[in-house]
Design a protein around this motif. Structure first.
Motif, mmCIF file in Angstrom:
data_model
loop_
_atom_site.group_PDB
_atom_site.id
_atom_site.type_symbol
_atom_site.label_atom_id
_atom_site.label_comp_id
_atom_site.label_asym_id
_atom_site.label_seq_id
_atom_site.Cartn_x
_atom_site.Cartn_y
_atom_site.Cartn_z
ATOM 1 N N GLY A 76 0.830 -1.194 0.000
ATOM 2 C CA GLY A 76 0.000 0.000 0.000
ATOM 3 C C GLY A 76 0.860 1.238 0.000
ATOM 4 N N TYR A 77 0.255 2.372 0.334
ATOM 5 C CA TYR A 77 0.930 3.656 0.262
ATOM 6 C C TYR A 77 0.935 4.313 1.640
ATOM 7 C CZ TYR A 77 -0.601 2.382 -4.383
ATOM 8 O OH TYR A 77 -0.856 1.668 -5.527
ATOM 9 N N ASP A 78 2.126 4.636 2.141
ATOM 10 C CA ASP A 78 2.277 5.249 3.459
ATOM 11 C C ASP A 78 2.240 6.770 3.344
ATOM 12 O OD1 ASP A 78 4.659 2.852 4.812
ATOM 13 O OD2 ASP A 78 2.478 2.800 4.685
ATOM 14 N N TYR A 79 1.673 7.414 4.352
ATOM 15 C CA TYR A 79 1.646 8.873 4.397
ATOM 16 C C TYR A 79 1.582 9.317 5.851
ATOM 17 C CZ TYR A 79 -3.394 8.204 5.073
ATOM 18 O OH TYR A 79 -4.622 7.806 5.550
ATOM 19 N N VAL A 80 1.768 10.585 6.065
ATOM 20 C CA VAL A 80 1.741 11.153 7.411
ATOM 21 C C VAL A 80 0.608 12.165 7.491
ATOM 22 C CG1 VAL A 80 3.015 12.495 9.140
ATOM 23 C CG2 VAL A 80 4.216 10.819 7.730
ATOM 24 N N SER A 81 -0.153 12.087 8.564
ATOM 25 C CA SER A 81 -1.296 12.986 8.715
ATOM 26 C C SER A 81 -1.543 13.292 10.186
ATOM 27 C CB SER A 81 -2.538 12.348 8.101
ATOM 28 O OG SER A 81 -3.651 13.203 8.220
ATOM 29 N N ARG A 82 -2.423 14.237 10.414
ATOM 30 C CA ARG A 82 -2.777 14.608 11.788
ATOM 31 C C ARG A 82 -3.647 13.531 12.434
ATOM 32 N NH1 ARG A 82 -5.338 20.531 11.296
ATOM 33 N NH2 ARG A 82 -6.957 19.259 10.322
ATOM 34 N N ALA A 83 -3.504 13.397 13.743
ATOM 35 C CA ALA A 83 -4.328 12.462 14.508
ATOM 36 C C ALA A 83 -4.757 13.141 15.800
ATOM 37 C CB ALA A 83 -3.558 11.180 14.815
ATOM 38 N N ALA A 84 -5.978 12.874 16.209
ATOM 39 C CA ALA A 84 -6.488 13.438 17.459
ATOM 40 C C ALA A 84 -5.881 12.700 18.645
ATOM 41 C CB ALA A 84 -8.007 13.333 17.502
ATOM 42 N N PRO A 85 -5.810 13.347 19.794
ATOM 43 C CA PRO A 85 -5.268 12.671 20.978
ATOM 44 C C PRO A 85 -6.170 11.535 21.439
ATOM 45 C CG PRO A 85 -6.216 14.791 21.566
ATOM 46 C CD PRO A 85 -6.208 14.737 20.072
ATOM 47 N N ASN A 86 -5.615 10.676 22.279
ATOM 48 C CA ASN A 86 -6.383 9.543 22.797
ATOM 49 C C ASN A 86 -7.633 9.995 23.533
ATOM 50 O OD1 ASN A 86 -4.459 7.711 21.834
ATOM 51 N ND2 ASN A 86 -3.226 7.888 23.684
ATOM 52 N N PHE A 87 -7.577 11.183 24.110
ATOM 53 C CA PHE A 87 -8.731 11.766 24.794
ATOM 54 C C PHE A 87 -9.141 13.024 24.022
ATOM 55 C CE2 PHE A 87 -6.482 9.330 27.982
ATOM 56 C CZ PHE A 87 -7.503 8.629 28.611
ATOM 57 N N PRO A 88 -10.069 12.899 23.071
ATOM 58 C CA PRO A 88 -10.449 14.051 22.247
ATOM 59 C C PRO A 88 -10.909 15.252 23.053
ATOM 60 C CG PRO A 88 -11.328 12.017 21.325
ATOM 61 C CD PRO A 88 -10.777 11.673 22.679
ATOM 62 N N GLU A 89 -11.388 15.021 24.283
ATOM 63 C CA GLU A 89 -11.819 16.135 25.123
ATOM 64 C C GLU A 89 -10.692 17.135 25.366
ATOM 65 O OE1 GLU A 89 -11.804 12.920 25.836
ATOM 66 O OE2 GLU A 89 -13.578 12.272 26.970
ATOM 67 N N ALA A 90 -9.454 16.632 25.312
ATOM 68 C CA ALA A 90 -8.303 17.508 25.567
ATOM 69 C C ALA A 90 -8.152 18.577 24.498
ATOM 70 C CB ALA A 90 -7.023 16.665 25.646
ATOM 71 N N LEU A 91 -8.734 18.364 23.302
ATOM 72 C CA LEU A 91 -8.620 19.353 22.230
ATOM 73 C C LEU A 91 -9.222 20.698 22.614
ATOM 74 C CD1 LEU A 91 -9.501 17.095 19.173
ATOM 75 C CD2 LEU A 91 -7.293 18.182 19.620
ATOM 76 N N GLU A 92 -10.166 20.684 23.536
ATOM 77 C CA GLU A 92 -10.824 21.923 23.932
ATOM 78 C C GLU A 92 -9.973 22.748 24.890
ATOM 79 O OE1 GLU A 92 -14.703 21.078 25.467
ATOM 80 O OE2 GLU A 92 -15.104 19.527 23.957
ATOM 81 N N TYR A 93 -8.830 22.194 25.325
ATOM 82 C CA TYR A 93 -8.003 22.871 26.340
ATOM 83 C C TYR A 93 -6.615 23.146 25.777
ATOM 84 C CZ TYR A 93 -11.810 21.671 29.420
ATOM 85 O OH TYR A 93 -13.060 21.570 29.995
ATOM 86 N N THR A 94 -6.455 24.331 25.187
ATOM 87 C CA THR A 94 -5.162 24.736 24.622
ATOM 88 C C THR A 94 -4.447 25.748 25.514
ATOM 89 O OG1 THR A 94 -6.285 26.453 23.321
ATOM 90 C CG2 THR A 94 -5.920 24.311 22.264
ATOM 91 N N ASP A 95 -5.088 26.168 26.596
ATOM 92 C CA ASP A 95 -4.485 27.102 27.563
ATOM 93 C C ASP A 95 -4.397 26.365 28.898
ATOM 94 O OD1 ASP A 95 -3.728 29.111 29.259
ATOM 95 O OD2 ASP A 95 -5.425 30.431 28.849
#
Length: 335
Positions: A20-39
């Motif tokens: 197949g074809y390998d590529y690199v991309s963004r992935a969400a953290p194991n706990f998606p709730e953490a995305l709401e906390y950038t501060d």
């Protein structure tokens, strides 16, 4: 889904795996709730070497990046959005004792001139300390627990001592007998070894607290699933090109075949794999979904032959969903 790729530098899977074809991309953290906390900031960590965990967690927050940009932006250290706190727990303190024989020069006649060899038996004592770093993210506005997680780390130290010497009669060297294992009280674990194990554990939280770049693989169907696929030599040629690393040639072939046989699931899937690797997730999803629908209609199709199709559809669905969450977090934070 955003990609980092170069068409001439696609990695192929190992020969023992589906090509197949390998590529690199963004992935969400194991706990998606953490995305709401950038501060956020690192608060107090209790337990032995807790101050080390606090320092390492603070460094982790400061160093976290996505696509070359800092993920966390602390607006006011005195009034952050959330705080990471926790503790360090020693889960085990253990030892391994083994004996080894080795042939050594024990008497020198001069530089680089050994006069006498002997078999030297040595005893090696290895101490190992296992720790868990437990962390929790708390929303400071309402003191709500967002998520909690634990990661493990290990440190080890080994000392070897000569315990006996025997005449060298050409006997084999190496391990003598079996390794002995001992369990010690966790309360006796040396502080220095605890402190050495903590950073390893803290680093693993990187995949819990923020999005990251990850490697993905768009695998192809290698065995024809329909009569058209079996009867057209271009199918086997495109599979061979993929295995040989010729991404451009293989994908050009898959696209030609998809235009000629729009109802062949294997061909549609493989064309979708090319779209996925290029970053065209909408196109990949459309082709994967159609391939899955067609595969379900093939009588007596073996599960293993269709697995790559359904796995791909699930992967793209998950990727699109995660990237939507990441984009939303970026929009909210303004980072």
């Amino acid at each position: 889904m955003k990609r980092i790729l170069a068409l001439g530098a696609f990695g192929l899977v190992a020969a023992c795996q589906t090509p197949g074809y390998d590529y690199v991309s963004r992935a969400a953290p194991n706990f998606p709730e953490a995305l709401e906390y950038t501060d956020v900031v690192a608060g107090r960590f209790g337990g032995p070497a807790g101050e080390v965990a606090e320092q390492e967690f603070g460094a982790l927050i400061r160093s976290a990046e996505l696509e070359g940009q800092p993920w966390f932006v602390v607006l006011d250290p005195d009034q952050p959005q959330g705080i990471y706190e926790g503790d360090v727990v020693v889960t085990s303190y253990r030892g391994e004792i083994r004996r080894e024989n080795e042939r050594k020069c024990v008497e020198w006649d001069g530089p680089f001139d050994c006069e006498h060899h002997a078999i030297v038996e040595k005893e090696c004592v290895k101490d190992l300390v296992d720790v868990d770093v437990r962390a929790r993210l708390t929303d400071l506005a309402n003191r709500r627990l967002v998520f909690a997680s634990a990661k493990g780390g290990t440190s080890e130290r080994e000392d070897c001592y000569d315990v006996a010497e025997y005449p060298d009669t050409g006997q084999p060297t190496g391990t003598v007998g079996s390794t002995l294992h001992e369990i010690y009280s966790s309360y006796d674990a040396p502080y220095g070894m605890i402190a050495e194990a903590v950073p390893e554990a803290v680093r693993l939280f990187r995949f819990d607290i923020a999005p990251y770049m990850a490697s993905f693989r768009a695998e192809i169907v290698t065995n024809p699933l329909s009569g058209e696929e079996k009867g057209d030599a271009r199918f086997a040629a495109a599979v061979k090109a993929t295995k040989g690393g010729n991404f451009l040639g293989a994908c050009a072939q898959w696209e030609e075949l998809a235009a000629a046989y729009p109802a062949s699931p294997g061909i549609l899937h493989n064309s979708g794999a090319c779209a996925e690797a290029r970053g065209d997730m909408a196109g990949a999803h459309s082709q994967y979904a159609r391939a899955a629908e067609l595969a379900k209609q093939i009588p007596l199709l073996k599960d293993k032959d269709a697995k790559v199709i359904f796995d791909a559809l699930a992967r793209v669905n998950r990727g699109r969903r995660e990237n939507t969450l990441i984009d939303k977090a970026i929009d909210v934070s303004g980072s």
